[in-house]
Write a protein that holds these residues in place. Structure first.
Motif, PDB file in Angstrom:
ATOM      1  N   ASP A   1     -27.397  28.473 -18.576  1.00 12.85           N
ATOM      2  CA  ASP A   1     -28.330  29.390 -17.918  1.00 12.85           C
ATOM      3  C   ASP A   1     -28.561  28.869 -16.496  1.00 12.85           C
ATOM      4  O   ASP A   1     -29.208  27.837 -16.298  1.00 12.85           O
ATOM      5  CB  ASP A   1     -29.648  29.446 -18.700  1.00 12.85           C
ATOM      6  CG  ASP A   1     -30.628  30.449 -18.098  1.00 12.85           C
ATOM      7  OD1 ASP A   1     -30.256  31.130 -17.114  1.00 12.85           O
ATOM      8  OD2 ASP A   1     -31.767  30.546 -18.593  1.00 12.85           O
TER       9      ASP A   1
ATOM     10  N   MET B   1     -34.665  26.542 -11.099  1.00 10.08           N
ATOM     11  CA  MET B   1     -35.789  25.832 -11.707  1.00 10.08           C
ATOM     12  C   MET B   1     -37.025  25.959 -10.816  1.00 10.08           C
ATOM     13  O   MET B   1     -36.904  26.062  -9.590  1.00 10.08           O
ATOM     14  CB  MET B   1     -35.434  24.348 -11.880  1.00 10.08           C
ATOM     15  CG  MET B   1     -34.290  24.108 -12.849  1.00 10.08           C
ATOM     16  SD  MET B   1     -33.812  22.355 -12.927  1.00 10.08           S
ATOM     17  CE  MET B   1     -33.051  22.159 -11.319  1.00 10.08           C
TER      18      MET B   1
ATOM     19  N   ARG C   1     -38.950  15.628 -16.110  1.00  8.19           N
ATOM     20  CA  ARG C   1     -38.995  17.076 -16.277  1.00  8.19           C
ATOM     21  C   ARG C   1     -37.745  17.719 -15.665  1.00  8.19           C
ATOM     22  O   ARG C   1     -37.153  18.630 -16.260  1.00  8.19           O
ATOM     23  CB  ARG C   1     -40.263  17.628 -15.612  1.00  8.19           C
ATOM     24  CG  ARG C   1     -40.449  19.119 -15.812  1.00  8.19           C
ATOM     25  CD  ARG C   1     -41.853  19.557 -15.438  1.00  8.19           C
ATOM     26  NE  ARG C   1     -42.185  19.205 -14.072  1.00  8.19           N
ATOM     27  CZ  ARG C   1     -43.107  18.301 -13.727  1.00  8.19           C
ATOM     28  NH1 ARG C   1     -43.783  17.655 -14.677  1.00  8.19           N
ATOM     29  NH2 ARG C   1     -43.370  18.043 -12.479  1.00  8.19           N
TER      30      ARG C   1
ATOM     31  N   ARG D   1     -26.660  22.706 -21.504  1.00  7.95           N
ATOM     32  CA  ARG D   1     -26.463  23.177 -22.881  1.00  7.95           C
ATOM     33  C   ARG D   1     -26.318  24.688 -22.956  1.00  7.95           C
ATOM     34  O   ARG D   1     -25.493  25.204 -23.699  1.00  7.95           O
ATOM     35  CB  ARG D   1     -27.620  22.720 -23.773  1.00  7.95           C
ATOM     36  CG  ARG D   1     -27.613  21.236 -24.109  1.00  7.95           C
ATOM     37  CD  ARG D   1     -28.594  20.962 -25.239  1.00  7.95           C
ATOM     38  NE  ARG D   1     -29.941  21.381 -24.907  1.00  7.95           N
ATOM     39  CZ  ARG D   1     -30.856  20.605 -24.340  1.00  7.95           C
ATOM     40  NH1 ARG D   1     -30.553  19.347 -24.031  1.00  7.95           N
ATOM     41  NH2 ARG D   1     -32.063  21.063 -24.055  1.00  7.95           N
ATOM     42  N   THR D   2     -27.151  25.398 -22.209  1.00  4.51           N
ATOM     43  CA  THR D   2     -27.221  26.855 -22.355  1.00  4.51           C
ATOM     44  C   THR D   2     -26.406  27.615 -21.316  1.00  4.51           C
ATOM     45  O   THR D   2     -26.224  28.826 -21.456  1.00  4.51           O
ATOM     46  CB  THR D   2     -28.689  27.311 -22.254  1.00  4.51           C
ATOM     47  OG1 THR D   2     -29.198  26.979 -20.948  1.00  4.51           O
ATOM     48  CG2 THR D   2     -29.531  26.625 -23.324  1.00  4.51           C
TER      49      THR D   2
ATOM     50  N   GLU E   1     -30.513  19.186 -18.283  1.00  8.90           N
ATOM     51  CA  GLU E   1     -29.850  19.107 -19.587  1.00  8.90           C
ATOM     52  C   GLU E   1     -29.894  20.450 -20.302  1.00  8.90           C
ATOM     53  O   GLU E   1     -28.928  20.844 -20.974  1.00  8.90           O
ATOM     54  CB  GLU E   1     -30.527  18.028 -20.436  1.00  8.90           C
ATOM     55  CG  GLU E   1     -30.276  16.612 -19.927  1.00  8.90           C
ATOM     56  CD  GLU E   1     -31.078  15.581 -20.686  1.00  8.90           C
ATOM     57  OE1 GLU E   1     -32.013  15.995 -21.431  1.00  8.90           O
ATOM     58  OE2 GLU E   1     -30.806  14.376 -20.549  1.00  8.90           O
ATOM     59  N   GLN E   2     -31.015  21.166 -20.157  1.00  5.76           N
ATOM     60  CA  GLN E   2     -31.115  22.497 -20.756  1.00  5.76           C
ATOM     61  C   GLN E   2     -30.104  23.454 -20.140  1.00  5.76           C
ATOM     62  O   GLN E   2     -29.456  24.253 -20.836  1.00  5.76           O
ATOM     63  CB  GLN E   2     -32.545  23.040 -20.563  1.00  5.76           C
ATOM     64  CG  GLN E   2     -32.771  24.435 -21.102  1.00  5.76           C
ATOM     65  CD  GLN E   2     -32.777  24.467 -22.622  1.00  5.76           C
ATOM     66  OE1 GLN E   2     -32.847  23.435 -23.273  1.00  5.76           O
ATOM     67  NE2 GLN E   2     -32.713  25.672 -23.181  1.00  5.76           N
ATOM     68  N   ILE E   3     -29.926  23.351 -18.819  1.00  5.19           N
ATOM     69  CA  ILE E   3     -28.940  24.198 -18.144  1.00  5.19           C
ATOM     70  C   ILE E   3     -27.531  23.862 -18.617  1.00  5.19           C
ATOM     71  O   ILE E   3     -26.691  24.740 -18.832  1.00  5.19           O
ATOM     72  CB  ILE E   3     -29.068  24.032 -16.615  1.00  5.19           C
ATOM     73  CG1 ILE E   3     -30.388  24.637 -16.128  1.00  5.19           C
ATOM     74  CG2 ILE E   3     -27.886  24.663 -15.887  1.00  5.19           C
ATOM     75  CD1 ILE E   3     -30.689  24.353 -14.687  1.00  5.19           C
TER      76      ILE E   3
ATOM     77  N   THR F   1     -34.868  16.234 -15.305  1.00  2.71           N
ATOM     78  CA  THR F   1     -33.741  15.859 -16.163  1.00  2.71           C
ATOM     79  C   THR F   1     -33.648  16.778 -17.377  1.00  2.71           C
ATOM     80  O   THR F   1     -32.553  17.229 -17.752  1.00  2.71           O
ATOM     81  CB  THR F   1     -33.892  14.403 -16.615  1.00  2.71           C
ATOM     82  OG1 THR F   1     -33.953  13.551 -15.459  1.00  2.71           O
ATOM     83  CG2 THR F   1     -32.720  13.973 -17.483  1.00  2.71           C
ATOM     84  N   ARG F   2     -34.787  17.066 -17.997  1.00  3.02           N
ATOM     85  CA  ARG F   2     -34.782  17.970 -19.152  1.00  3.02           C
ATOM     86  C   ARG F   2     -34.298  19.365 -18.752  1.00  3.02           C
ATOM     87  O   ARG F   2     -33.562  20.016 -19.499  1.00  3.02           O
ATOM     88  CB  ARG F   2     -36.175  18.042 -19.777  1.00  3.02           C
ATOM     89  CG  ARG F   2     -36.580  16.778 -20.518  1.00  3.02           C
ATOM     90  CD  ARG F   2     -37.810  17.036 -21.379  1.00  3.02           C
ATOM     91  NE  ARG F   2     -38.964  17.372 -20.560  1.00  3.02           N
ATOM     92  CZ  ARG F   2     -39.845  16.476 -20.104  1.00  3.02           C
ATOM     93  NH1 ARG F   2     -39.678  15.189 -20.379  1.00  3.02           N
ATOM     94  NH2 ARG F   2     -40.875  16.853 -19.372  1.00  3.02           N
ATOM     95  N   SER F   3     -34.707  19.812 -17.569  1.00  4.05           N
ATOM     96  CA  SER F   3     -34.274  21.135 -17.119  1.00  4.05           C
ATOM     97  C   SER F   3     -32.768  21.173 -16.892  1.00  4.05           C
ATOM     98  O   SER F   3     -32.089  22.130 -17.285  1.00  4.05           O
ATOM     99  CB  SER F   3     -35.016  21.513 -15.831  1.00  4.05           C
ATOM    100  OG  SER F   3     -36.418  21.557 -16.025  1.00  4.05           O
TER     101      SER F   3
END
Length: 465
Positions: free
Chosen positions: A212, A216, A199, A209-210, A205-207, A201-203
């Motif tokens: 943002d 977390m 979870r 990409r975006t 990776e999302q950061i 890691t996904r957060s």
């Protein structure tokens, strides 16, 4: 790396294994080795226990049988053991000369030295395993029987071996089942235990990409929560750095626009007027252009200095801060011919970069000269590493005190005065790079007081000769 992995790499493939699979494999290996060790230990203990029981039973029967003298006579008359109630053993007598007397039939058995020692009276008993013709195994027990003779009982090991084989099969099956269960349990534990990592890691990776940089959510108080907290602190520092960079770029662009616009205007005037421009006006325009170029150069130099946001890495020496202040005073005196300086300095040795410290002190003095009235006095004092610079200007408003060291910050009163708003920011950066601090206050005479402290030791720099 195993040979299979090396071959895989040579073929151009990349050998990857997830953390969950590694945890599951490690758990399976550890539990598998533990189960195998427990099974092997149980097998050895059971085999020793069965053999011990068999030996004790065989010796007890041999001792009881040896107490009956008629047994030897019946054996001599070729009465087999099964007729005497010993159907599961073979009965034999051996004397000290090595002669063997038996009425039982079966594979030929070669009795040896242990039984001879019992017959000769040198051993109280003996028990061992021998292999007869055809590979038949016997457990052989010998006890004394009469004068210089021994009674020997031979117990076939077929039933015992069969029992041990069944036991080994059972233990092997249970061990295999235990390994399978361990593998399933290890995989389940790894998957569930690493779910927060996935979870996180996904957060991340999302950061990535975006872009943002919002923090977390932190769940629990374990190591993953601490890691998430560390990531949030890093995101906060990154966000502050990005905001500072954007603000610096925006402020630099705003500050550069004014001198560039003035330069363009003056150059356009010089170009359009050509030779028809009076000499006095031309000289005035050229002086204006020269001043704007100096202002632009100062601004660019200040920006470059502020961009050096690294720690001290080179040109680090022991410096007397009093000498640094003297050099800065000499430079400022050449520019401020009408200002008066009241100086009181005590030696203070610091370890740092002399150039950065001199630039910071020069900025403090220039700021004091700029705000002091013509013919005013600038008071400079250095005591125990604290450099205090007081001017006789109007002072700093309470609303401006927290912001005087911010980059490009200029109060309403200073907007009409020369400067880029970066000088005091450079002072703060130099002080912090030397593990020091700065602050702004009001001087006792009503002007501004700027204070810079740098850690060190009292006294001049120690001589190296």
């Amino acid at each position: 790396m195993t040979p299979l992995q090396r071959w895989w790499e040579r073929k151009g493939f990349h050998y990857r294994r997830s953390l969950a699979s590694r945890v599951a494999l490690l758990t399976t290996l550890i539990l598998g080795v533990s189960v195998a060790f427990i099974a092997a230990t149980a097998f050895v203990v059971m085999r020793m226990q069965i053999q011990s029981s068999l030996d004790q039973s065989l010796l007890n029967r041999a001792t009881k049988a040896a107490s009956y003298p008629a047994l030897a006579e019946m054996t001599a008359q070729e009465v087999p053991g099964w007729m005497l109630g010993a159907a599961d053993v073979r009965v034999a007598f051996v004397d000290s000369g090595g002669n063997v007397l038996t009425a039982d039939t079966g594979p030929a058995v070669q009795l040896g030295r242990p039984e001879m020692r019992v017959a000769e009276g040198r051993s109280r008993e003996s028990i061992r395993t021998i292999t007869a013709a055809g590979g038949v195994r016997y457990r052989v027990a010998a006890v004394p029987s009469g004068q210089r003779a021994a009674l020997v009982l031979l117990q076939p090991m077929a039933d015992t071996d069969r029992t041990l084989r069944k036991l080994s099969v059972v233990l092997l099956l249970f061990s295999g089942a235990g390994v399978v269960i361990a593998a399933i349990g290890g995989w389940a534990v790894a998957r569930n235990g690493l779910r927060p990592v996935r979870r996180l890691t996904r957060s991340v990776e999302q950061i990535a990409r975006t872009q943002d940089l919002r923090p977390m959510p932190v769940e629990g108080a374990d190591e993953i929560a601490r890691l998430t907290t560390a990531f949030n602190q890093m995101l906060m520092a990154l966000s502050v750095s990005r905001d500072r960079e954007r603000r610096l770029i925006a402020d630099a662009g705003h500050e550069l626009r004014t001198p560039l616009t003035s330069l363009r205007t003056n150059i356009d005037l010089l170009t359009q007027a050509g030779d028809g421009l009076p000499a006095e006006a031309r000289a005035e325009l050229l002086d204006d252009v020269r001043g704007q170029l100096e202002e632009l150069s100062t601004l660019v130099g200040d920006l470059v200095e502020l961009a050096r946001d690294e720690h001290l890495t080179h040109a680090i020496t022991e410096v007397d801060l009093a000498d640094v202040v003297e050099r800065a005073l000499a430079r400022v005196r050449r520019r401020a011919l009408t200002a008066t300086f009241d100086v009181s300095l005590e030696p203070w040795t610091v370890r740092g970069e002399a150039g950065a410290l001199e630039r910071a002190v020069t900025n403090l003095l220039d700021n004091a000269v700029k705000w002091s009235p013509e013919g005013g006095t600038v008071t400079v004092a250095l005591r125990e590493g604290v450099l205090t610079v007081d001017d006789e200007g109007p002072g700093i408003d309470e609303a401006d005190l927290p912001h005087v060291f911010d980059r490009f910050y200029r109060s309403d009163d200073s907007r009409s005065m020369p400067g880029s708003g970066l000088g005091l920011a450079i002072v703060q950066q130099a002080a912090e790079r030397h593990a020091g601090a700065v602050r702004a206050d009001r001087a006792p005479g009503g002007g501004a007081r700027l204070v810079m402290w740098v850690p060190g030791v009292a006294g001049p720099v120690a001589s190296t000769t």
